[in-house]
Motif scaffolding. Structure first.
Motif, PDB file in Angstrom:
ATOM      1  N   ARG A   1       0.853  -1.189   0.000  1.00 55.92           N
ATOM      2  CA  ARG A   1       0.000   0.000   0.000  1.00 55.92           C
ATOM      3  C   ARG A   1       0.885   1.235   0.000  1.00 55.92           C
ATOM      4  O   ARG A   1       1.868   1.313   0.742  1.00 55.92           O
ATOM      5  N   THR A   2       0.592   2.190  -0.874  1.00 56.32           N
ATOM      6  CA  THR A   2       1.294   3.473  -0.863  1.00 56.32           C
ATOM      7  C   THR A   2       0.270   4.599  -0.898  1.00 56.32           C
ATOM      8  O   THR A   2      -0.842   4.426  -1.408  1.00 56.32           O
ATOM      9  N   GLU A   3       0.676   5.753  -0.380  1.00 52.69           N
ATOM     10  CA  GLU A   3      -0.191   6.939  -0.386  1.00 52.69           C
ATOM     11  C   GLU A   3       0.570   8.114  -0.977  1.00 52.69           C
ATOM     12  O   GLU A   3       1.380   8.750  -0.308  1.00 52.69           O
ATOM     13  N   GLY A   4       0.374   8.363  -2.245  1.00 55.38           N
ATOM     14  CA  GLY A   4       0.984   9.507  -2.900  1.00 55.38           C
ATOM     15  C   GLY A   4       2.499   9.467  -2.950  1.00 55.38           C
ATOM     16  O   GLY A   4       3.145  10.518  -2.988  1.00 55.38           O
ATOM     17  N   HIS A   5       3.078   8.263  -2.986  1.00 47.62           N
ATOM     18  CA  HIS A   5       4.540   8.166  -3.025  1.00 47.62           C
ATOM     19  C   HIS A   5       5.063   8.482  -4.429  1.00 47.62           C
ATOM     20  O   HIS A   5       4.515   8.017  -5.431  1.00 47.62           O
ATOM     21  N   VAL A   6       6.114   9.267  -4.492  1.00 48.07           N
ATOM     22  CA  VAL A   6       6.744   9.609  -5.767  1.00 48.07           C
ATOM     23  C   VAL A   6       8.028   8.798  -5.903  1.00 48.07           C
ATOM     24  O   VAL A   6       8.916   8.876  -5.043  1.00 48.07           O
ATOM     25  N   GLY A   7       8.111   8.017  -6.964  1.00 47.52           N
ATOM     26  CA  GLY A   7       9.282   7.176  -7.180  1.00 47.52           C
ATOM     27  C   GLY A   7      10.406   7.956  -7.836  1.00 47.52           C
ATOM     28  O   GLY A   7      10.354   8.276  -9.021  1.00 47.52           O
ATOM     29  N   LEU A   8      11.426   8.263  -7.074  1.00 46.43           N
ATOM     30  CA  LEU A   8      12.602   8.983  -7.569  1.00 46.43           C
ATOM     31  C   LEU A   8      13.869   8.287  -7.079  1.00 46.43           C
ATOM     32  O   LEU A   8      13.866   7.694  -5.997  1.00 46.43           O
ATOM     33  N   PRO A   9      14.945   8.352  -7.898  1.00 43.21           N
ATOM     34  CA  PRO A   9      15.051   9.003  -9.208  1.00 43.21           C
ATOM     35  C   PRO A   9      14.298   8.216 -10.276  1.00 43.21           C
ATOM     36  O   PRO A   9      13.884   7.083 -10.057  1.00 43.21           O
ATOM     37  N   SER A  10      14.157   8.835 -11.426  1.00 47.53           N
ATOM     38  CA  SER A  10      13.511   8.159 -12.551  1.00 47.53           C
ATOM     39  C   SER A  10      14.546   7.355 -13.329  1.00 47.53           C
ATOM     40  O   SER A  10      15.694   7.796 -13.494  1.00 47.53           O
ATOM     41  N   PRO A  11      14.177   6.178 -13.815  1.00 48.47           N
ATOM     42  CA  PRO A  11      15.118   5.416 -14.645  1.00 48.47           C
ATOM     43  C   PRO A  11      15.368   6.113 -15.968  1.00 48.47           C
ATOM     44  O   PRO A  11      14.553   6.917 -16.431  1.00 48.47           O
ATOM     45  N   VAL A  12      16.508   5.824 -16.573  1.00 47.66           N
ATOM     46  CA  VAL A  12      16.836   6.391 -17.879  1.00 47.66           C
ATOM     47  C   VAL A  12      15.954   5.776 -18.962  1.00 47.66           C
ATOM     48  O   VAL A  12      15.459   6.481 -19.847  1.00 47.66           O
ATOM     49  N   GLN A  13      15.761   4.471 -18.905  1.00 41.99           N
ATOM     50  CA  GLN A  13      14.965   3.787 -19.912  1.00 41.99           C
ATOM     51  C   GLN A  13      13.480   4.137 -19.740  1.00 41.99           C
ATOM     52  O   GLN A  13      12.955   4.079 -18.634  1.00 41.99           O
ATOM     53  N   SER A  14      12.851   4.478 -20.831  1.00 39.09           N
ATOM     54  CA  SER A  14      11.437   4.850 -20.752  1.00 39.09           C
ATOM     55  C   SER A  14      10.586   3.676 -20.284  1.00 39.09           C
ATOM     56  O   SER A  14       9.546   3.869 -19.637  1.00 39.09           O
ATOM     57  N   ARG A  15      10.995   2.476 -20.608  1.00 36.86           N
ATOM     58  CA  ARG A  15      10.372   1.271 -20.070  1.00 36.86           C
ATOM     59  C   ARG A  15      11.489   0.347 -19.617  1.00 36.86           C
ATOM     60  O   ARG A  15      12.074  -0.390 -20.412  1.00 36.86           O
ATOM     61  N   LEU A  16      11.812   0.419 -18.342  1.00 37.83           N
ATOM     62  CA  LEU A  16      12.874  -0.417 -17.798  1.00 37.83           C
ATOM     63  C   LEU A  16      12.451  -1.873 -17.933  1.00 37.83           C
ATOM     64  O   LEU A  16      11.395  -2.264 -17.441  1.00 37.83           O
ATOM     65  N   PRO A  17      13.247  -2.713 -18.610  1.00 35.81           N
ATOM     66  CA  PRO A  17      12.812  -4.089 -18.874  1.00 35.81           C
ATOM     67  C   PRO A  17      12.684  -4.913 -17.594  1.00 35.81           C
ATOM     68  O   PRO A  17      13.585  -4.934 -16.751  1.00 35.81           O
ATOM     69  N   LEU A  18      11.564  -5.592 -17.475  1.00 32.21           N
ATOM     70  CA  LEU A  18      11.327  -6.519 -16.375  1.00 32.21           C
ATOM     71  C   LEU A  18      11.407  -7.946 -16.911  1.00 32.21           C
ATOM     72  O   LEU A  18      10.782  -8.280 -17.918  1.00 32.21           O
ATOM     73  N   LEU A  19      12.188  -8.761 -16.224  1.00 34.12           N
ATOM     74  CA  LEU A  19      12.284 -10.182 -16.530  1.00 34.12           C
ATOM     75  C   LEU A  19      11.653 -10.949 -15.381  1.00 34.12           C
ATOM     76  O   LEU A  19      11.982 -10.715 -14.212  1.00 34.12           O
ATOM     77  N   VAL A  20      10.746 -11.844 -15.688  1.00 36.41           N
ATOM     78  CA  VAL A  20      10.148 -12.711 -14.681  1.00 36.41           C
ATOM     79  C   VAL A  20      10.318 -14.142 -15.145  1.00 36.41           C
ATOM     80  O   VAL A  20       9.997 -14.477 -16.295  1.00 36.41           O
ATOM     81  N   GLY A  21      10.856 -14.979 -14.268  1.00 34.19           N
ATOM     82  CA  GLY A  21      11.085 -16.366 -14.633  1.00 34.19           C
ATOM     83  C   GLY A  21      10.385 -17.318 -13.688  1.00 34.19           C
ATOM     84  O   GLY A  21      10.105 -16.986 -12.542  1.00 34.19           O
TER      85      GLY A  21
END
Length: 304
Positions: A145-165
């Motif tokens: 649960r989060t309440e108005g949390h801002v995720g910083l810093p921002s990643p360089v990649q516009s879509r940081l690749p997620l790998l799930v195995g």
């Protein structure tokens, strides 16, 4: 998709060895240097990958895979974005549900059912994406649960690749829904891997679970396989017979396991091409101990 290759290490003997390893991986045509995530005698993933980032420029840096329960997604989002920033946009974040009961017990962490762990992973993947998109994030799930949390810093990649195995129906459907790269591996719900779990029939079934989760985006996914056994030999029949006796499988079945490669370099190259055609596996990860044997394969197929 074109072939690319990763090399996975748990650790090396010194900082100098580690930096040399990163440079060699980059110079040899590997796409990615990967570190797993266990609570034993291995490097912690983020410090090791940050060090490797400092002596490379094109080598991608990945986790294969982080145990979701070891890190809260708000903290993980910041750690991952920081590494992506410091590496100039080279991170691939691999994340899994966690599976090794002994690690949980030794660390005093609750080891919930596989269904709960995968459900928690799904929430974490969703929350990570929201945090990397910027702006205040309010999230209400069963586990986070989060309440108005801002995720910083921002990643360089516009879509940081997620790998799930993974290898079970639920986690592979989850991977299909959320990931950019899906690793098709053993079903580890029992805490152990079995050879029968990666036969061609089982692999085809697992890919169907991924497809069910991905829907229309399945064609855009990159499919990854880890090579647990790489054995370069001019007498593959002898090796496969021995492996078959050890695994309790016919030698011809062992030869078809996607995580096993036995033969001379030419035969191994042919196997990988066949498996890409059959299953779609274009992202192949070798173990660090096999780096030298893998080099001719990488030289022949990377980017093809």
């Amino acid at each position: 998709m074109k072939f690319r290759f990763g090399i996975q290490f748990t650790r090396t003997g010194s900082l100098a060895d580690w930096l040399d390893t990163a440079r060699k991986a980059e110079d040899s045509g590997f796409s990615t240097l990967l570190v797993p995530d266990h609570l034993g005698d291995q490097f912690a993933p983020f410090p090791a990958l940050t060090a490797a980032a400092g002596v490379t420029s094109t080598l991608r840096l990945g986790t294969l895979v982080l145990a979701n329960d070891f890190r809260h997604p708000v903290l993980l989002a910041q750690e991952a974005a920081t590494l992506d920033l410091l590496s100039g946009g080279r991170l691939e974040l691999g994340l899994g549900a966690g599976w090794m009961r002994s690690e949980y017990e030794s660390a005093g962490l609750p080891f919930d059912s596989s269904g709960t762990r995968v459900e928690r992973l799904g929430e974490s993947l969703e929350l990570l994406r929201l945090l990397w998109e910027g702006g205040p994030v309010s999230f209400e799930g069963r586990h986070y649960r989060t309440e108005g949390h801002v995720g910083l810093p921002s990643p360089v990649q516009s879509r940081l690749p997620l790998l799930v195995g993974g290898g079970s129906p639920r986690i592979l459907r989850t991977a299909g829904r959320h990931a950019d790269i899906v690793g098709v591996h053993h079903d580890l719900r029992s805490g152990a891997a079995g050879a029968l779990d990666t036969t061609p029939d089982m692999t085809a079934r697992k890919l169907q679970w991924v497809r069910q989760g991905a829907g229309d985006r399945f064609a855009d996914l990159e499919l990854q396989v880890g090579v647990g056994i790489l054995w370069v030999t001019a007498r593959p029949a002898n090796v496969l017979d021995g492996l078959g006796r050890r695994l309790g499988l016919p030698a011809d079945t062992v030869a078809e396991l996607p995580n096993v490669l036995v033969g001379d370099t030419g035969q191994i190259i042919e196997r990988l091409i066949e498996r890409r055609d059959r299953y779609g596996f274009s992202y192949v990860v070798f173990q660090g101990r096999d780096l030298e044997d893998a080099l001719p394969v990488v030289a022949a197929l990377a980017g093809c």
